[in-house]
Design a protein around this motif. Structure first.
Motif, PDB file in Angstrom:
ATOM      1  N   ARG A 113       0.786  -1.227  -0.052  1.00 37.27           N
ATOM      2  CA  ARG A 113       0.193   0.070   0.008  1.00 37.27           C
ATOM      3  C   ARG A 113       0.974   1.205   0.047  1.00 37.27           C
ATOM      4  NH1 ARG A 113      -2.530  -0.951   4.109  1.00 37.27           N
ATOM      5  NH2 ARG A 113      -4.524  -1.664   3.431  1.00 37.27           N
ATOM      6  N   ARG A 120       1.231   5.530   0.154  1.00 36.16           N
ATOM      7  CA  ARG A 120       0.276   6.566   0.328  1.00 36.16           C
ATOM      8  C   ARG A 120       1.143   7.772   0.190  1.00 36.16           C
ATOM      9  NH1 ARG A 120      -2.430   4.426   6.173  1.00 36.16           N
ATOM     10  NH2 ARG A 120      -4.152   3.368   5.120  1.00 36.16           N
ATOM     11  N   CYS A 121       0.649   9.027  -0.458  1.00 33.49           N
ATOM     12  CA  CYS A 121       1.304  10.172  -0.529  1.00 33.49           C
ATOM     13  C   CYS A 121       0.669  11.465  -0.312  1.00 33.49           C
ATOM     14  CB  CYS A 121       2.110  10.092  -1.855  1.00 33.49           C
ATOM     15  SG  CYS A 121       1.115  10.202  -3.275  1.00 33.49           S
ATOM     16  N   GLU A 152      -8.427   8.502  -3.711  1.00 33.25           N
ATOM     17  CA  GLU A 152      -8.235  10.251  -3.101  1.00 33.25           C
ATOM     18  C   GLU A 152      -8.827  10.124  -1.797  1.00 33.25           C
ATOM     19  OE1 GLU A 152      -8.579  13.438  -5.414  1.00 33.25           O
ATOM     20  OE2 GLU A 152      -7.627  12.686  -7.051  1.00 33.25           O
ATOM     21  N   LYS A 153      -8.095  10.543  -0.716  1.00 29.69           N
ATOM     22  CA  LYS A 153      -8.393  10.728   0.550  1.00 29.69           C
ATOM     23  C   LYS A 153      -8.385  12.336   0.915  1.00 29.69           C
ATOM     24  CE  LYS A 153      -8.781   6.320   1.285  1.00 29.69           C
ATOM     25  NZ  LYS A 153      -9.980   5.593   1.610  1.00 29.69           N
ATOM     26  N   ARG A 168      -3.261  10.663  -1.143  1.00 29.52           N
ATOM     27  CA  ARG A 168      -3.776   9.720  -2.230  1.00 29.52           C
ATOM     28  C   ARG A 168      -3.248   8.452  -1.458  1.00 29.52           C
ATOM     29  NH1 ARG A 168      -2.419  13.916  -5.807  1.00 29.52           N
ATOM     30  NH2 ARG A 168      -4.250  14.300  -7.200  1.00 29.52           N
ATOM     31  N   GLU A 169      -3.855   7.308  -2.099  1.00 29.79           N
ATOM     32  CA  GLU A 169      -3.463   5.947  -1.659  1.00 29.79           C
ATOM     33  C   GLU A 169      -3.567   4.935  -2.642  1.00 29.79           C
ATOM     34  OE1 GLU A 169      -4.391   3.810   2.436  1.00 29.79           O
ATOM     35  OE2 GLU A 169      -6.282   3.395   1.045  1.00 29.79           O
ATOM     36  N   GLU A 176       4.461   7.077   1.945  1.00 29.41           N
ATOM     37  CA  GLU A 176       4.466   5.983   3.065  1.00 29.41           C
ATOM     38  C   GLU A 176       4.137   4.686   2.110  1.00 29.41           C
ATOM     39  OE1 GLU A 176       1.806   5.339   6.609  1.00 29.41           O
ATOM     40  OE2 GLU A 176       2.353   7.392   6.602  1.00 29.41           O
TER      41      GLU A 176
END
Lengths: 299, 627
Positions: A226, A228-229, A248-249, A253-254, A278
């Motif tokens: 996974r 994440r950025c 998108e969070k 983003r993930e 991450e």
């Protein structure tokens, strides 16, 4: 674990009328490995197991068990195989004791003492007919019968189906003990991914009648990650990763990617010009969902 | 082997309640029958024993057969066995051995009360029962497996089953109509058939397990393919066997058995072969042309004594109604009367042109039993029944006239349309033999002679105005209807019924215990032939005008011979050892054959073979009968 294949599936195809259940499936189960065969309901796992045990003749291809054709040499091979079926299939009128007595003469390496010890440990009443036992007790009897034969290959077809948490734990404990003691090769199909993850060496995933993954669990976990950025003003792309699912969070983003390597991570960081990247590991269940579930946005 | 026994033991152990139930019910039935005093409880015990014997083993066979493999298949448990190092053969053998033990055990438990009380059915029948029950178990397994597979193939199975049943019914009907239906039940064919059917079904079950293993549908394909292939072979074999049975020839029947009836002219004869020498116990009635040897087989149950025309060109007989029950329980045991499989009919045979041609026609009077006489051109036949006689039109089978005359021995058509009847009426306390002429046209009856007789009376011979009857143990009476005179002759020793012949010359030859005497119609002796002690006069014939053939049979030494003598002088011309005159010995069913005719020269050898004696004394074996 040696490289010799105990079970070898070659271009296997199974169909029921117009419905194709398995198509061109090939893999090998190395000696001493715990091979987890995963797939959604109806993905063909049980058909594959039946073919592997010589219970069903495939439409095409074949299965070699201990180097021999599973259909043609079923009887000889079954002396070296222990089976725990998806649905406990022992005659319902016989008690656990009678089942042990019935099966014992068929196996040269039958260990009656260990089987009776197991039944006692599982608190299976010896004089109650099999048909009147609880689901967990039936599973325990089937496992006891399978392990009493001191098999070289243990085939477990969704053995935890319908079991409560305690029974499930007991089954895996038993399995781990057996594997630790004897190093028995194991083919297991299951939906209990949390349970199998600690003991599986190798994982294969069926989807749409085909095999979509077949590798060691470590390799699988290494390439499925996974990522994440944080938010970025620049035009964004996941390249060089190939996201299986992305979304998108609030915080950025993930994505779940299936082609993770450190080199690609370096390239990705360089492209996004961001330190806020991450990388996280996935559980087997998450990997399975990525492989066998519907691709799309992460929720 | 241990695997087979292990599986069999498991099957028996699983269903041991069946054996326990059979034993308990059997014990109860036996106790009720044997221990209780006569009364309702004992009858209850008898009924229970019978129902138990008939119903329980059948129900057990069906229950065991349908669950033996079918239940495992339906509930997905067959994989338990195939996940072990067990061969499909061992699984099959173990399952069916266990099933057979259960079914046989249940049967023997149920049979025990009957056997203990002396109502056993014999070892052979027990064997057939056991075989049939194993077959039924295998049949139940087949149907159960086909149904439980959930495959659409089951519809095809049902269709093929219906076709197979139809073909078998047609075959059985073919046998039954030819009079050979009983061979399926009374010969070795029955256990053979049952054994073959059981073996075929068991083989199909083996194929199902070997080819299909735990796959119900694949097993169904194997089961169906095997069942229908074997069924096709069996039906073809059955058809060939039926053809073989029905193809029995006169030469195979091992000698002629009575009734043997010969046309008074021409060379037609009708006889029944010996059942033990036919094919599979089947020996039909043969209607045969003795000169050419051509023949037609007839169903025995559809043949009664025929009436021939004087020239032997036609014969007519009553084909009795046959009930469906007849095919299950043929003569002499006919426990039930039921719906008619074939109604009564009038059988008409055209003779004298090679192979006889027989056709059946509807018969209006349905209570007729026997054809008494056929007129000269074969247009009208006189039939007798319990209620009277009827004159029937041969072409239409319709009744032309009737009269309430019973106990008719024989009849002859007279010139002018009247019919002469020979009767022993039972209309009073006095027994009498009556000769009367009945005119069907106006119903007029004229009594020509009435002779008080002993109840033990037989009509021995008749020709023209003369008739001879045997009266009691020693008496004979010559009835002259032209004059209404009766001549009584008695023998010194018993001679019942004896033999008599009205010769073409008007003389009468008759046995009188110690001799055969040739007398005039007035009773005056013209010739005598002494008969040795303990020798019976078997039959008389007139092979040439004025020549009398006397068949003698000394039973103690089984010596048979025919003495030929000049009837007018009593001079013996020759003796033929081993020959006896053939034909109906008494009852005078048919008119006397003309001297020199085929019938008058027909003789029977001890083997039952028929020969004719040619005028030059040469013997000629009847074509078609020679072996």
């Amino acid at each position: 674990m040696s490289g010799e294949a105990v079970l070898s599936v070659e271009d296997l195809a199974v169909s029921y009328g117009p419905q194709t259940v398995l198509e061109g499936v090939s893999f090998q189960v190395p000696r001493g490995s715990v091979f987890a065969l995963l797939g959604r309901n109806g993905s063909g796992k049980s058909s594959l197991v039946r073919c592997a045990l010589g219970l069903q003749k495939p439409a095409r291809g074949g299965v070699r068990l201990f180097g021999e054709d599973a259909w043609a040499s079923r009887r000889r091979a079954m002396g070296r195989v222990g089976v725990v079926p998806e649905q406990p299939d022992a005659p319902p009128e016989l008690t656990a004791g009678e089942l042990l007595a019935f099966c014992a003469p068929f196996y040269p390496a039958w260990n009656d003492t260990s089987a009776r010890d197991r039944l006692e440990r599982y608190s299976v009443p010896p004089r109650v007919p099999f048909g009147r036992l609880s689901k967990g007790q039936k599973g325990a009897v089937m496992l006891a019968l399978a392990l009493a034969a001191s098999p070289e290959l243990l085939v477990l077809d969704d053995p935890t189906l319908g079991l409560d948490a305690v029974a499930r734990r007991a089954l895996y404990d038993e399995l781990i003990g057996e594997l630790a003691d004897r190093g028995t090769t194991t083919l297991v199909t299951t939906h209990d991914l949390d349970g199998i993850e600690p003991i599986a060496d190798r994982v294969a995933v069926l989807r749409g009648a085909r095999l979509v993954a077949n590798e060691t669990l470590d390799a699988l976990k290494a390439r499925f990650r996974r990522i994440r950025c944080g938010p970025s003003a620049a035009p964004f792309s996941w390249e060089p990763f190939e996201p299986i699912a992305a979304g998108e969070k609030d915080w950025g983003r993930e994505a779940v990617v299936g082609n993770f390597t450190e080199e690609r991570l370096g390239a990705f960081r360089a492209r996004t010009v961001s330190d806020d990247v991450e990388v996280g590991a996935l559980s087997l269940e998450e990997i399975f969902l990525s492989l066998a579930g519907t691709p799309g946005a992460l929720s | 082997m241990s695997a087979v026994l292990g599986i069999a033991r498991q099957e028996v152990s699983t269903r041991r309640f069946l054996l326990a139930a059979a034993a308990a019910l059997s014990l109860l039935a036996w106790a009720l029958r044997a221990l209780l005093p006569p009364g309702w409880s004992r009858e209850l015990g008898q009924s229970l024993a019978l129902v138990l014997f008939l119903a329980f083993p059948i129900a057990a066979a069906i229950a065991v057969g349908s669950s033996l493999v079918g239940r495992d298949l339906a509930e997905g448990r067959l994989s338990f066995y195939f996940s072990r190092p067990l061969s499909a053969g061992a699984l099959w053998a173990g399952k069916f051995l266990g099933g057979a033990i259960l079914v046989a055990g249940a049967f023997l438990c149920c049979y025990l009360p009957l056997a203990l009380s002396g109502d056993g059915i014999g070892r052979g029948a027990v064997g057939i029962w056991l075989l049939a029950l194993v077959g039924l178990m295998a049949f139940a397994h087949t149907i159960s497996s086909m149904y439980r597979s959930g495959s659409r193939l089951f519809a095809l199975d049902l269709g093929l089953g219906a076709v197979l049943a139809t073909v078998i019914v047609v075959q059985v009907r073919h046998l039954a109509i030819a009079g050979a239906g009983h061979v399926l039940l009374t010969t070795a064919a029955l256990p053979f058939d049952v054994a073959v059917a059981a073996a075929a079904l068991l083989a199909a079950a083996a194929a199902q397990l070997a080819y299909g293993r735990a796959d119900a549908r694949r097993g169904h394909v194997a089961l169906s393919a095997t069942v229908w292939t074997l069924a096709l072979v069996a039906v073809a074999a059955f058809a060939l066997w039926s053809r073989w049975v029905l193809g029995v020839t006169p030469a195979e029947v091992g000698g002629v058995r009575y009734p043997l009836l010969v046309a008074p002219s021409g060379s037609a004869l009708l006889f029944k072969g010996a059942p033990e020498r036919g094919r599979a116990g089947f020996s039909p009635v043969f209607l045969m042309d003795g000169e050419s040897g051509s023949y037609v087989p007839l169903a025995p149950e559809r043949v009664t004594f025929p009436a021939f025309t004087a020239d032997g060109s036609a014969a007519v007989w009553v084909a009795p109604a046959v009930s469906w029950w007849w095919y299950v329980a043929p003569e002499p045991a006919r426990p039930f009367s039921g719906a008619e499989a074939r109604p009564a009919a009038l059988a008409v045979a055209r003779l004298g042109h090679g192979t006889p041609v027989v056709e059946e026609r509807a018969l209006e009077p349905s209570d007729m039993e026997l054809a008494l006489a056929l007129d000269g051109d074969g247009q009208r036949v006189l039939l007798s029944g319990r209620a009277g006689v009827s004159l029937v039109d041969v072409a239409s089978g319709r009744r032309l006239a009737e009269a309430p005359l019973s106990n008719i021995w024989a009849a002859d058509f007279l010139p002018g349309g009247a019919v002469r009847l020979y009767q022993t009426p039972r209309d009073g306390s006095e027994h009498a033999f009556v000769v009367l002429d009945w005119t069907p046209k106006d119903g007029k009856r004229v009594e020509r002679a009435r002779v008080p007789v002993d109840p033990r009376v037989f009509l021995l011979a008749r020709r023209g105005d003369l008739a001879v009857v045997s009266n009691g143990m020693r008496g004979k009476a010559i009835i002259d209807t032209a004059r209404g005179a009766v001549q009584r002759l008695d023998s010194a020793t018993d001679d019942i019924p004896g033999a008599a012949l009205v010769l073409s010359t008007g003389l009468v030859a008759l046995s009188l215990g110690e001799e055969v005497r040739v007398v005039t119609r007035a009773g005056d002796a013209v010739a005598r032939l002494p008969v040795e002690p303990r020798t019976s006069v078997y039959g008389l014939s007139e092979p040439a005008p004025g020549e009398l053939a006397v068949g003698l049979w000394t039973l103690s030494s089984d010596r048979r011979r025919t003495v030929f003598l000049d009837a007018a002088t009593g001079v013996v011309r020759r003796v033929e050892e081993g020959l006896l005159p053939a034909g109906v010995r008494f009852g005078a069913m048919n008119s006397e054959p003309e001297p020199g005719s085929f019938a008058s020269r027909l003789f029977e050898e001890p083997s039952g073979d028929l020969v004719t004696l040619e005028p030059d004394g040469r013997k000629r074996r009847i074509a078609g009968l020679a072996r």
